[in-house]
Structures are given as structure tokens and as C-alpha cells.
Design an enzyme around this catalytic site. Structure first.
Site, short mmCIF file in Angstrom:
data_model
loop_
_atom_site.label_atom_id
_atom_site.label_comp_id
_atom_site.label_asym_id
_atom_site.label_seq_id
_atom_site.Cartn_x
_atom_site.Cartn_y
_atom_site.Cartn_z
N SER A 52 0.71 -1.09 0.14
CA SER A 52 -0.18 -0.19 0.01
C SER A 52 0.85 1.28 0.27
CB SER A 52 -0.85 0.12 1.16
OG SER A 52 -1.76 -1.15 1.11
N1 SAH Z 1 -0.30 -4.64 4.06
C1 SAH Z 1 -0.03 -5.12 2.72
C2 SAH Z 1 -1.12 -5.38 1.85
C3 SAH Z 1 -0.99 -6.24 0.63
S1 SAH Z 1 -2.32 -6.42 -0.50
C4 SAH Z 1 1.22 -4.57 2.21
O1 SAH Z 1 1.28 -3.41 2.44
O2 SAH Z 1 2.23 -5.26 1.82
C5 SAH Z 1 -3.23 -7.33 0.43
C6 SAH Z 1 -3.00 -8.79 0.81
O3 SAH Z 1 -4.01 -9.26 1.47
C7 SAH Z 1 -2.57 -9.75 -0.25
O4 SAH Z 1 -1.24 -10.11 -0.30
C8 SAH Z 1 -3.75 -10.43 -0.61
O5 SAH Z 1 -3.05 -11.82 -0.95
C9 SAH Z 1 -4.09 -10.66 1.04
N2 SAH Z 1 -5.45 -11.19 1.19
C10 SAH Z 1 -6.51 -11.03 0.36
N3 SAH Z 1 -7.53 -11.59 0.75
C11 SAH Z 1 -7.01 -12.40 1.99
C12 SAH Z 1 -7.72 -13.34 2.80
N4 SAH Z 1 -9.12 -13.61 2.88
N5 SAH Z 1 -6.99 -13.73 3.98
C13 SAH Z 1 -5.73 -13.33 3.90
N6 SAH Z 1 -5.13 -12.42 3.20
C14 SAH Z 1 -5.72 -12.00 2.16
#
Ligand code: SAH
Length: 197
Positions: A52
Site C-alpha cells: 500500500s
Molecule cells: N499490508 C499489505 C497489503 C498487501 S495487499 C502490504 O502493504 O504489503 C493485500 C494482501 O491481502 C494480499 O497479499 C492478499 O493476498 C491478501 N489477502 C486477500 N484476501 C485475503 C484473505 N481472505 N485472507 C488473508 N489474506 C488475504
């Protein structure tokens, strides 16, 4: 980054700003994006996912009104940058990632390389929460569900706060306060996150 992207836009939580001054964001972005590590927007981290925008990480963390003694559940570990911000501020972080490769990479970076001892990692569907360690003082979802998952509300402590981007195509940042076992919701800004599966 902290001055130009966070302070200048009105973010002022001292714990959040100190954490983001300290954490080497360039270690969290893939080799191909290194030159843009402190860029004012999201970046790809592989597997169709993103790290993000720094402002959004700071904004969401500030929404949680952390004092330092909390136990926080994070859904969507991704590259682990938000996880590190939380771990700098609070006692214990529990983080769940659905894509095994991302979860393992983040665990390796945070535990082995950066030596955080207060983060527990799990690969699985975050919508289920993590009942063994519930209830949590705070819950943060960093992928967008169409609607906040009910199981997560049941794992939020009374008096606790949750924050998540909610919606399918258009998403709104939502904050939830659990009071006397009822949920009060607050609608904040329009945002754009990858979907929560
Ligand atoms: N805070 C992270 C955001 C990554 S994007 C950063 O800054 O790197 C969001 C993440 O949520 C992705 O890696 C995706 O694989 C994960 N995600 C999506 N649905 C999910 C779920 N149901 N349970 C766990 N993780 C999930």
C-alpha cells in the site's frame, strides 16, 4: 517520505510516524521496484498484490488509536510492511496471509532478517480470523471485502476498534467500534485496495 507524504497531509500520531521513520521500506519491495521504495503510491509485490501507499498505511494505523499495549490481528500480510509498522507500536501482532509464498517471504524478512519477536504468522483465509488468540484489541484488513466479515467482529474485544476498506468496485475506508457487543460504524475516505478473497 514521512515529512512530505504523512506530516504534510495532517497525520500526527507520534508512534506511527516514528515507526515509519525507522522501518526500511526498501527491504519490503521487490528488486524491480527498489528505486521507487519511498514513492507516494502503491507498488506491485508479485502474485498480483501490492504494498500500500505509505500514506494509506499511516492513515489506517492512526485509525486504530494504538497506545502500545494492544494485541492486533492483521488480515493480508502481503510484503509485511504494515505488519512491521504495527509490531513497532504494539505488544503483539497476529497476521494472516492467504498466498503462502507472500506469507512465508514476509515471515522470513520480519522474523529472521529484522528480528521482530512479537509477530505470529499464519497462512490461510483471514476471514476466519484466528480463534486461538482471540479476542483482539484491534483488527485491520488490508484487502477489501465486500462486507466486513462477521467472524472477525466476533473476535474483536469489547471496546475494540477495527478498520478495513469495504466494497467491491468502489471502496470506502470503514472504522468500527465495538461497544457493549454492538458495532458502531464510521465511514471515512474513498480508497482502492486489492480484493479480499
Ligand atoms: N499490508 C499489505 C497489503 C498487501 S495487499 C502490504 O502493504 O504489503 C493485500 C494482501 O491481502 C494480499 O497479499 C492478499 O493476498 C491478501 N489477502 C486477500 N484476501 C485475503 C484473505 N481472505 N485472507 C488473508 N489474506 C488475504
Amino acid at each position: 517520505m514521512v515529512d512530505r507524504q504523512l506530516r504534510s497531509r495532517g497525520l500526527k500520531d507520534k508512534g506511527v510516524l516514528a515507526a515509519m521513520l525507522k522501518i526500511p521500506r526498501h527491504l519490503f519491495v521487490p528488486e524491480s521496484e527498489k528505486g521507487r521504495s519511498y514513492y507516494d503510491g502503491p507498488l506491485p509485490i508479485g502474485k498480483g498484490q501490492t504494498i500500500s501507499q505509505p500514506y494509506i498505511v499511516a492513515y489506517m494505523t492512526e485509525l486504530l488509536q494504538l497506545k502500545g499495549n494492544e494485541k492486533v490481528l492483521e488480515i493480508g500480510t502481503g510484503c509485511g510492511y504494515q505488519t512491521a509498522v504495527l509490531a513497532e507500536i504494539v505488544d503483539q501482532v497476529y497476521t494472516i496471509e492467504v498466498i503462502a509464498e507472500l506469507g512465508e517471504r514476509a515471515k522470513n524478512l520480519l522474523n529472521e532478517k529484522l528480528c521482530y519477536a512479537n509477530i505470529s504468522f499464519k497462512v490461510g483465509n483471514g476471514r476466519e480470523g484466528w480463534s486461538e488468540f482471540a479476542p483482539f484489541d484491534r483488527i485491520i484488513i488490508t484487502a477489501a471485502p465486500g462486507k466486513f466479515p462477521g467472524k472477525l467482529f466476533s473476535q474483536l474485544k469489547d471496546g475494540g476498534i477495527a478498520a478495513a476498506p469495504v466494497g467491491n468496485f468502489f471502496q470506502l475506508m470503514m472504522r468500527y467500534f465495538k461497544k457493549n457487543d454492538k458495532i458502531e460504524e464510521e465511514t471515512l475516505i474513498g480508497v482502492s485496495f486489492v480484493p479480499c478473497v
